[in-house]
Write a protein that holds these residues in place. Structure first.
Motif, mmCIF file in Angstrom:
data_model
loop_
_atom_site.group_PDB
_atom_site.id
_atom_site.type_symbol
_atom_site.label_atom_id
_atom_site.label_comp_id
_atom_site.label_asym_id
_atom_site.label_seq_id
_atom_site.Cartn_x
_atom_site.Cartn_y
_atom_site.Cartn_z
ATOM 1 N N HIS A 94 -4.829 -13.654 98.395
ATOM 2 C CA HIS A 94 -5.860 -12.464 98.341
ATOM 3 C C HIS A 94 -6.951 -12.971 97.384
ATOM 4 O O HIS A 94 -8.128 -12.418 97.622
ATOM 5 C CB HIS A 94 -4.837 -11.267 97.979
ATOM 6 C CG HIS A 94 -3.652 -11.042 98.763
ATOM 7 N ND1 HIS A 94 -3.156 -9.763 98.525
ATOM 8 C CD2 HIS A 94 -3.500 -11.270 99.892
ATOM 9 C CE1 HIS A 94 -2.229 -9.576 99.515
ATOM 10 N NE2 HIS A 94 -2.534 -10.520 100.331
ATOM 11 N N LEU A 96 -8.014 -15.555 96.447
ATOM 12 C CA LEU A 96 -8.986 -16.972 97.485
ATOM 13 C C LEU A 96 -9.808 -16.132 98.379
ATOM 14 O O LEU A 96 -10.799 -16.437 98.496
ATOM 15 C CB LEU A 96 -8.117 -17.689 97.913
ATOM 16 C CG LEU A 96 -7.426 -18.726 96.934
ATOM 17 C CD1 LEU A 96 -6.561 -19.904 97.392
ATOM 18 C CD2 LEU A 96 -8.477 -19.431 95.981
ATOM 19 N N TYR A 97 -9.053 -15.072 99.328
ATOM 20 C CA TYR A 97 -10.018 -14.583 100.208
ATOM 21 C C TYR A 97 -11.122 -13.649 99.599
ATOM 22 O O TYR A 97 -12.221 -13.968 100.259
ATOM 23 C CB TYR A 97 -9.154 -13.399 100.944
ATOM 24 C CG TYR A 97 -7.795 -13.836 101.785
ATOM 25 C CD1 TYR A 97 -7.629 -14.998 102.105
ATOM 26 C CD2 TYR A 97 -7.004 -12.869 102.026
ATOM 27 C CE1 TYR A 97 -6.478 -15.154 102.560
ATOM 28 C CE2 TYR A 97 -5.783 -13.234 102.592
ATOM 29 C CZ TYR A 97 -5.605 -14.458 102.703
ATOM 30 O OH TYR A 97 -4.126 -14.497 103.457
ATOM 31 N N SER A 100 -13.749 -15.952 98.019
ATOM 32 C CA SER A 100 -14.709 -16.634 99.306
ATOM 33 C C SER A 100 -15.681 -15.537 99.783
ATOM 34 O O SER A 100 -16.767 -15.649 99.884
ATOM 35 C CB SER A 100 -13.885 -16.876 100.708
ATOM 36 O OG SER A 100 -12.908 -17.935 100.273
ATOM 37 N N LEU B 8 -17.444 -26.309 99.985
ATOM 38 C CA LEU B 8 -16.837 -25.078 100.529
ATOM 39 C C LEU B 8 -16.600 -25.727 102.066
ATOM 40 O O LEU B 8 -17.259 -26.314 102.383
ATOM 41 C CB LEU B 8 -17.806 -23.995 100.538
ATOM 42 C CG LEU B 8 -17.205 -22.762 101.132
ATOM 43 C CD1 LEU B 8 -16.284 -22.137 100.149
ATOM 44 C CD2 LEU B 8 -18.486 -21.791 101.306
ATOM 45 N N SER B 26 -12.682 -19.096 104.499
ATOM 46 C CA SER B 26 -13.143 -20.505 103.987
ATOM 47 C C SER B 26 -12.301 -20.693 102.562
ATOM 48 O O SER B 26 -11.743 -19.894 102.308
ATOM 49 C CB SER B 26 -14.676 -20.350 103.534
ATOM 50 O OG SER B 26 -14.939 -19.020 102.801
ATOM 51 N N VAL B 42 -3.275 -21.128 102.680
ATOM 52 C CA VAL B 42 -3.876 -19.745 102.465
ATOM 53 C C VAL B 42 -3.665 -19.077 103.870
ATOM 54 O O VAL B 42 -3.995 -17.802 103.791
ATOM 55 C CB VAL B 42 -5.361 -20.033 101.979
ATOM 56 C CG1 VAL B 42 -5.976 -18.737 101.846
ATOM 57 C CG2 VAL B 42 -5.577 -20.864 100.535
ATOM 58 N N TYR B 43 -4.099 -19.740 104.803
ATOM 59 C CA TYR B 43 -4.304 -18.781 106.195
ATOM 60 C C TYR B 43 -3.007 -18.810 107.190
ATOM 61 O O TYR B 43 -3.248 -18.257 108.208
ATOM 62 C CB TYR B 43 -5.505 -19.298 106.897
ATOM 63 C CG TYR B 43 -6.747 -18.770 106.022
ATOM 64 C CD1 TYR B 43 -7.025 -17.714 105.875
ATOM 65 C CD2 TYR B 43 -7.464 -20.076 105.396
ATOM 66 C CE1 TYR B 43 -8.278 -17.417 104.983
ATOM 67 C CE2 TYR B 43 -8.457 -19.761 104.395
ATOM 68 C CZ TYR B 43 -8.916 -18.487 104.289
ATOM 69 O OH TYR B 43 -10.146 -18.200 103.423
#
Lengths: 329, 95
Positions: A94, A96-97, A100, B8, B26, B42-43
């Motif tokens: 969370h 990191l999101y 970003s 990035l 990202s 992360v995703y």
């Protein structure tokens, strides 16, 4: 909430006439529910406020790993340990999101982290309280993540696209966090020993008021709310969200057989809401100033983690650099 | 070691349902391999994907919001590009 007292720099919301042409067009788009995207023109104050709000939210997710991380090695069963690990890993995701999302506004993640480590950036007051027993892990899931959900669901509709989209992902995962906490408390309160239930009551006594403070100061003392609401980066007032939390949580406490530590808590049939007692705002402001029970420890742990990880970051960068040079040669 | 920030990367995930890769967010990573590893962490913690693409954000060329009208306006007047522009008699089936 996860972002508290976010400074807009604007005390008096200007009427449509007082806005410049571009600002009027911008405001009209927001009023029409059109999302603002990174490359769109936006007022500087909107950009600055969002960077503050989103980064504060991100910092809260990252620092929020510390109170719970404290119990990973001491979880009572392998199942609970795996669940807690997954939950703490989610919090990192969370963060990191959100970093970003802040970067789409032109902020640099390194700068944001530096501001946190230097003590210049805020994070939620709630993470400056200690986790003394295993029951505290249940309380964090139930009350802290529960409050976070109440705050974040409306933010899925906020005016800034990348923030709203990050919130959609966060909310999907947050529901697991709240349920695992409540499930843990059901085990202890309804299927556990009297001592375990007492442990839960003690944890509720300590977490209840700090959880209510998460929503931020009362509306009358929330000087930034009006502008943030006009920009739709805040959709409900602090007091509205806090009331919602109390109304939802009281029956859940009753199911656990726990007593909410507020002698003034009572159902008000005329309002259709629970009335509750006065919150100690001096404590809230002291925690935000850095004088909560764990502020120094939390910040020190965060800085130490960052410094201890430096060699890994350097090694990875060196490896990437070496491979790039070889590929070029 | 310089304090240079890792580049990035934009992350695209193809979910199980046979759909196209979709942008999900990202992240920072020192190279492509680490970007994929991070994207996994992360995703895709909840079976969100079967395939990951990562692209350096700096390599993406995007249209600008200012070009919205010249780029997309012309389509507005061409309603005949949609099948619903052509009403079909009730007696005609399978069309």
């Amino acid at each position: 909430m996860y972002a508290q007292l976010v400074e807009t720099g604007i005390r008096q919301v200007r009427s449509a006439d007082a806005l410049t042409g571009r600002e009027q067009v911008f405001q009209r788009r927001i009023d029409d529910g059109v999302r603002v995207e990174p490359k769109d023109w936006m007022p500087d104050a909107y950009r600055r406020t969002l960077v503050r709000q989103i980064s504060q939210h991100a910092h809260s997710e990252i620092v929020g790993m510390l109170p719970e991380g404290n119990w990973i090695t001491r979880a009572p069963t392998l199942k609970r340990k795996a669940i807690l690990l997954a939950k703490v890993q989610d919090e990192c995701g969370h963060g990191l999101y959100l970093y970003s999302a802040a970067e789409t506004l032109g902020a640099s993640r390194d700068d944001l982290l530096q501001a946190l480590h230097a003590g210049r950036a805020k994070y939620s007051s709630i993470f400056n309280y200690p986790t003394l027993t295993w029951a505290d892990i249940g309380m964090i899931g139930w009350l802290v993540d529960g409050s976070a959900i109440i705050n974040q669901i409306p933010l899925c509709r906020c005016s800034y696209g990348p923030y709203a989209r990050a919130m959609v992902r966060v909310c999907k995962e947050e529901s697991f966090h709240q349920r695992q906490g409540y499930d843990l408390l059901i085990q202890m309160c309804r299927h556990g020993t009297p001592e375990q239930k007492e442990m839960c009551q003690d944890a509720l006594d300590r977490w209840w008021w700090p959880a209510l403070m998460m929503f931020g100061p009362p509306d009358a003392d929330s000087p930034n709310s009006a502008q943030s609401m006009q920009w739709r980066i805040k959709l409900f007032s602090n007091d509205e969200l806090r009331q919602k939390m109390v109304d939802q949580t009281v029956p859940q406490a009753e199911y656990l057989g726990l007593r909410i530590p507020d002698p003034d808590l009572a159902w008000n049939a005329a309002r259709g809401h629970y009335d509750f007692g006065a919150i100690d705002w001096d404590e809230f402001h002291a925690v935000l100033r850095g004088d909560g029970p764990c502020n120094r420890e939390r910040l020190a742990a965060r800085v130490r983690a960052h410094e201890d990880g430096a060699w890994v970051r350097e090694a990875l960068a060196a490896h990437a650099g070496k491979r790039e040079r070889r590929a070029a040669a | 070691m310089s304090s240079k920030e890792w580049p990035l990367w934009e992350v695209f995930i193809r979910s199980q349902h046979g759909l196209a890769h979709k942008h999900v967010g990202s992240l920072h990573a020192p190279d492509a391999e680490m970007a994929i590893n991070h994207a996994r962490d992360v995703y895709t913690r909840r079976n969100e994907g079967l395939s990951i693409w990562v692209v350096r954000a700096a390599d993406i060329v995007a249209s600008s919001p200012g070009d919205k009208e010249p780029l997309f306006e012309p389509a507005n007047s061409k309603v005949y590009r949609h099948p619903t522009f052509f009403p079909m008699p009730d007696d005609i089936k399978h069309m």
